[in-house]
Design a protein around this motif. Sequence first.
Motif, short mmCIF file in Angstrom:
data_model
loop_
_atom_site.label_atom_id
_atom_site.label_comp_id
_atom_site.label_asym_id
_atom_site.label_seq_id
_atom_site.Cartn_x
_atom_site.Cartn_y
_atom_site.Cartn_z
N UNK A 187 -0.62 3.19 -1.82
CA UNK A 187 0.19 1.98 -1.69
C UNK A 187 1.66 2.23 -2.01
N UNK A 188 1.93 3.00 -3.04
CA UNK A 188 3.33 3.28 -3.40
C UNK A 188 4.04 4.04 -2.28
N UNK A 189 3.35 4.97 -1.66
CA UNK A 189 3.94 5.73 -0.55
C UNK A 189 4.25 4.83 0.64
N UNK A 192 -1.95 -3.72 -8.21
CA UNK A 192 -3.25 -4.38 -8.16
C UNK A 192 -3.13 -5.90 -8.19
N UNK A 193 -1.92 -6.42 -8.42
CA UNK A 193 -1.64 -7.86 -8.39
C UNK A 193 -2.61 -8.66 -9.27
N UNK A 194 -2.91 -8.11 -10.42
CA UNK A 194 -3.79 -8.74 -11.41
C UNK A 194 -5.22 -8.91 -10.89
N UNK A 208 -9.85 -4.47 -7.15
CA UNK A 208 -9.33 -3.15 -6.80
C UNK A 208 -10.33 -2.06 -7.17
N UNK A 209 -10.92 -2.18 -8.34
CA UNK A 209 -11.90 -1.19 -8.77
C UNK A 209 -13.13 -1.22 -7.86
N UNK A 217 -6.89 3.20 -8.57
CA UNK A 217 -5.81 4.14 -8.88
C UNK A 217 -4.54 3.84 -8.09
N UNK A 218 -4.67 3.45 -6.82
CA UNK A 218 -3.47 3.28 -6.00
C UNK A 218 -3.08 1.84 -5.72
#
Length: 65
Positions: free
Chosen positions: A3-5, A21-23, A28-29, A35-36
Amino acid sequence: IPAENVSQALAPLGVYVSHGDFYATTVARKLGFAAEGFVRAGCSCYTTSDEVARLVDGVRALRRS
């Protein structure tokens, strides 16, 4: 693509998105993205069609790479 990339690749196009992960850490898990995280693009009533086109074009370019 992490996601950062994605957010870093879209920025030079003038497309600014959020990543993380926007809380929603449990979601996400469970989806395997702990992780991303995710990428979020927000639109509003003042978002122009040019801005949307840059987002779509940028995502298409990332998909091809």
